[in-house]
Design an enzyme around this catalytic site. Structure first.
Site, mmCIF file in Angstrom:
data_model
loop_
_atom_site.group_PDB
_atom_site.id
_atom_site.type_symbol
_atom_site.label_atom_id
_atom_site.label_comp_id
_atom_site.label_asym_id
_atom_site.label_seq_id
_atom_site.Cartn_x
_atom_site.Cartn_y
_atom_site.Cartn_z
ATOM 1 N N PHE A 293 -12.495 -0.385 17.462
ATOM 2 C CA PHE A 293 -13.037 0.341 19.143
ATOM 3 C C PHE A 293 -14.600 0.484 18.931
ATOM 4 O O PHE A 293 -15.930 -0.412 19.750
ATOM 5 C CB PHE A 293 -12.488 1.245 19.615
ATOM 6 C CG PHE A 293 -11.471 0.961 20.090
ATOM 7 C CD1 PHE A 293 -10.711 -0.097 19.687
ATOM 8 C CD2 PHE A 293 -10.618 2.276 20.293
ATOM 9 C CE1 PHE A 293 -9.162 -0.331 20.153
ATOM 10 C CE2 PHE A 293 -9.544 2.244 20.198
ATOM 11 C CZ PHE A 293 -8.486 0.345 20.856
ATOM 12 N N LYS B 12 0.353 3.518 23.397
ATOM 13 C CA LYS B 12 0.881 4.974 23.355
ATOM 14 C C LYS B 12 1.036 5.299 21.849
ATOM 15 O O LYS B 12 1.837 6.555 21.421
ATOM 16 C CB LYS B 12 2.105 5.409 23.976
ATOM 17 C CG LYS B 12 1.872 4.882 25.779
ATOM 18 C CD LYS B 12 3.248 4.714 26.333
ATOM 19 C CE LYS B 12 3.390 4.496 27.381
ATOM 20 N NZ LYS B 12 4.058 4.378 28.250
ATOM 21 N N GLN B 13 0.936 4.652 20.690
ATOM 22 C CA GLN B 13 1.194 5.477 19.480
ATOM 23 C C GLN B 13 -0.250 6.615 19.210
ATOM 24 O O GLN B 13 -0.762 6.058 19.751
ATOM 25 C CB GLN B 13 0.285 3.704 18.649
ATOM 26 C CG GLN B 13 2.013 2.812 18.230
ATOM 27 C CD GLN B 13 0.521 2.064 19.435
ATOM 28 O OE1 GLN B 13 0.554 2.599 20.467
ATOM 29 N NE2 GLN B 13 0.061 0.901 19.097
ATOM 30 N N VAL C 28 -8.220 1.133 13.423
ATOM 31 C CA VAL C 28 -8.798 1.375 15.118
ATOM 32 C C VAL C 28 -9.617 1.822 14.927
ATOM 33 O O VAL C 28 -10.750 1.514 16.519
ATOM 34 C CB VAL C 28 -7.677 1.813 15.107
ATOM 35 C CG1 VAL C 28 -7.393 3.557 15.152
ATOM 36 C CG2 VAL C 28 -7.389 1.988 16.864
ATOM 37 N N TYR D 40 0.770 -1.430 0.143
ATOM 38 C CA TYR D 40 0.553 -0.401 0.038
ATOM 39 C C TYR D 40 1.304 1.219 -0.038
ATOM 40 O O TYR D 40 0.575 1.881 -0.927
ATOM 41 C CB TYR D 40 -1.297 0.254 1.058
ATOM 42 C CG TYR D 40 -2.169 0.841 1.188
ATOM 43 C CD1 TYR D 40 -2.730 1.489 -0.142
ATOM 44 C CD2 TYR D 40 -1.780 1.798 2.033
ATOM 45 C CE1 TYR D 40 -3.959 2.084 0.539
ATOM 46 C CE2 TYR D 40 -2.558 2.781 2.702
ATOM 47 C CZ TYR D 40 -3.657 3.080 1.147
ATOM 48 O OH TYR D 40 -4.582 4.143 1.430
ATOM 49 N N ASP D 41 1.823 1.135 0.783
ATOM 50 C CA ASP D 41 2.744 2.332 1.769
ATOM 51 C C ASP D 41 3.304 2.999 -0.382
ATOM 52 O O ASP D 41 3.253 3.808 -0.703
ATOM 53 C CB ASP D 41 3.656 2.359 2.471
ATOM 54 C CG ASP D 41 3.432 2.088 3.480
ATOM 55 O OD1 ASP D 41 2.006 1.914 3.669
ATOM 56 O OD2 ASP D 41 3.136 1.437 4.648
ATOM 57 N N GLU D 42 4.277 1.812 -0.961
ATOM 58 C CA GLU D 42 5.110 2.227 -2.000
ATOM 59 C C GLU D 42 4.278 2.324 -3.249
ATOM 60 O O GLU D 42 4.595 3.296 -4.404
ATOM 61 C CB GLU D 42 6.151 0.706 -1.839
ATOM 62 C CG GLU D 42 6.907 0.392 -1.932
ATOM 63 C CD GLU D 42 7.955 1.634 -0.908
ATOM 64 O OE1 GLU D 42 8.326 2.942 -1.901
ATOM 65 O OE2 GLU D 42 8.801 2.155 -0.007
ATOM 66 N N ARG E 204 -2.411 9.262 17.201
ATOM 67 C CA ARG E 204 -2.931 9.353 15.449
ATOM 68 C C ARG E 204 -3.485 10.532 15.476
ATOM 69 O O ARG E 204 -3.783 10.552 17.377
ATOM 70 C CB ARG E 204 -3.809 8.260 14.537
ATOM 71 C CG ARG E 204 -3.065 6.277 14.923
ATOM 72 C CD ARG E 204 -2.309 6.431 13.521
ATOM 73 N NE ARG E 204 -1.746 5.518 13.062
ATOM 74 C CZ ARG E 204 -0.798 4.583 14.077
ATOM 75 N NH1 ARG E 204 0.183 5.612 15.009
ATOM 76 N NH2 ARG E 204 0.018 3.318 13.717
ATOM 77 N N TYR F 291 -3.313 -2.325 20.843
ATOM 78 C CA TYR F 291 -2.124 -3.478 20.145
ATOM 79 C C TYR F 291 -0.982 -2.511 20.992
ATOM 80 O O TYR F 291 -0.612 -1.498 20.827
ATOM 81 C CB TYR F 291 -2.167 -3.040 18.360
ATOM 82 C CG TYR F 291 -2.742 -4.086 17.731
ATOM 83 C CD1 TYR F 291 -2.747 -6.000 18.087
ATOM 84 C CD2 TYR F 291 -3.931 -3.789 17.271
ATOM 85 C CE1 TYR F 291 -3.885 -6.596 17.559
ATOM 86 C CE2 TYR F 291 -4.971 -4.984 16.488
ATOM 87 C CZ TYR F 291 -4.885 -6.023 16.672
ATOM 88 O OH TYR F 291 -5.912 -7.003 16.143
#
Length: 444
Positions: free
Chosen positions: A315, A332-333, A311, A269-271, A335, A328
């Site tokens: 939730f 502490k990630q 996410v 996806y990113d590339e 967004r 996961y």
């Protein structure tokens, strides 16, 4: 006897004076126009026409001043629409293409046209238009008066998202994969087609990378750019904040090149999106195609896939089902989450503006995963439990957009806070999970 003959030809002949016509009378050039005007009462008609014209000219100053005042009032009223009103009733939005921004500053005053002048509808194709973001964009375009062609292969899209437009003569739906060429006559192309959630693009990574990257070409984007080049349409590419990877710069600005793992599980996806941006800019520089690039950050709202692995939807669905909220890692990630109506507004302003981009489109409000879980608990179930699991591979630690460029050049910034937008998403999920039509209708 012959000597007595005379040759009469030698006799002199009288020479007459040359013919000359009668001289023109000096007053004839005046008499003829007067005679023409008096004939059949033409002079009366000329005088009547002059009087009518003078009457209408005398009325012009008053009508123009009243029209300008009324149009300014209508313009002000039309643009005083809150972001939540735009979502619940997209037909009330005062946005018009080429009219500039809605009540913003900077670029907001560019290209404004009085609402009294009727705008000609555009013919617009939206790839991925049956998906989460695409369907909300289609709603706004239809409400604006445009003719919209939705192109979707329904890999992640759903007909239910656009079913309310069936029967509208300005709406068309084509089941088609953008990997295959498509011939249409359009004015604008919104290219949204691509699986965006981890569940979908990890399920079929080959399909994901092919829709953007095949050998060294981006097939889906290549086909849409080719269409834009053929018909002279403006092309908008919806890229992603994933082009920044696991960023070493915080917050992320558009000039940051990113930190991406090219062989990780998310790289399909990113590339793919990074390559699509490259191809779009090559078409812009080399072929003169009008290109716009948006880098979209985390977006939530009604019509999200319930189990798509993102996410917010995770939730909300888990809290409604009385399941533990899955966090996961240590939670502490960070967004940032923008409501879908804010994103649609940004996309439309970008398309109608004069700047190529890329532009970050996201909400700079930053939340940790634990903080998001607490907001979901407050909204749905305060007794919902939180369950921790090992973190996924290549999960970015921080993600927050710098939207200074969008503020300055597009006059755009998000309006809907997380605690205001989340209840609308919860109502939609509750209706789809439990079929609670009463609750859904009251929230709408």
């Amino acid at each position: 006897m012959g000597s007595e003959l005379t040759y009469r030809r030698h006799d002199p002949q009288p020479i007459s004076d040359a013919y000359s016509p009668k001289p023109n009378k000096p007053w004839l050039s005046v008499i003829r126009p007067l005679r023409y005007l008096l004939r059949e009462q033409r002079l009366v008609f000329v005088l009547v026409g002059i009087l009518i014209g003078a009457f209408f000219i005398s009325l012009l100053p008053n009508s123009s001043s009243s029209a300008s005042s009324s149009s300014s009032i209508a313009f002000r009223d039309a643009y005083s629409v809150s972001a939540s009103d735009q979502f619940t009733n997209p037909g009330r939005s005062g946005y018009r293409p080429g009219f500039g921004s809605l009540g913003g500053s900077g670029a907001s005053g560019i290209g404004k046209v009085p609402l009294g002048l009727k705008r000609k509808g555009l013919r617009i194709v939206v790839t991925g238009g049956a998906g989460f973001v695409g369907s909300h964009l289609v709603d706004r375009l239809i409400a604006r008066g445009d003719s919209v062609i939705v192109v979707d292969n329904f890999f992640t899209g759903n007909k239910d998202n656009v079913m309310h437009h069936f029967g509208n003569p300005r709406f068309e739906l084509i089941r088609h994969d953008v990997v295959e060429p498509l011939l249409l006559e359009v004015d604008q192309i919104y290219h949204l087609a691509c699986p965006a959630s981890p569940v979908h693009y990890k399920y079929n990574p080959v399909k994901t990378i092919i829709s953007f990257n095949h050998h060294t070409n981006v097939v889906g984007t290549l086909n849409m750019l080719g269409l834009a080049k053929r018909v002279g349409a403006r092309f908008l590419l919806t890229s992603t904040s994933e082009v920044y990877g696991d960023p070493l710069q915080h917050p992320q600005v558009e000039t940051y090149w990113g930190n991406v793992n090219p062989i990780g599980v998310r790289s399909c996806y990113d590339e793919g999106k990074r390559t699509a941006e490259t191809l779009a800019m090559d078409y812009h520089r080399g072929a003169g195609v009008e290109v716009r690039i948006a880098r979209i950050f985390n977006t939530y709202g009604p019509r999200m896939c319930i189990d798509d692995g993102r996410v917010v939807s995770n939730f909300v669905a888990q809290a409604l089902r009385k399941e533990p909220l899955t966090v996961y890692g240590d939670g502490k990630q960070t967004r940032s989450f923008q409501f879908v109506s804010d994103l649609v507004e940004g996309l439309m302003r970008l398309m109608e503006g004069e700047h190529v981009g890329p532009f970050n489109l996201g909400n700079p409000g930053e939340f940790t995963m634990l903080e998001l879980a607490q907001v979901v608990q407050e909204t749905i179930d305060p007794n919902a439990k939180i369950e921790f699991k090992p973190n996924t591979e290549d999960d970015p630690h921080k993600r927050k957009p710098d939207i200074t460029k969008a503020k300055d050049l597009l006059g755009w910034e998000p309006k809907v806070a997380l605690r205001k937008g989340l209840p609308m998403m919860v109502a939609d999920f509750r209706q789809r999970i439990f079929g609670d039509h009463k609750d859904s209708s009251s929230s709408a």
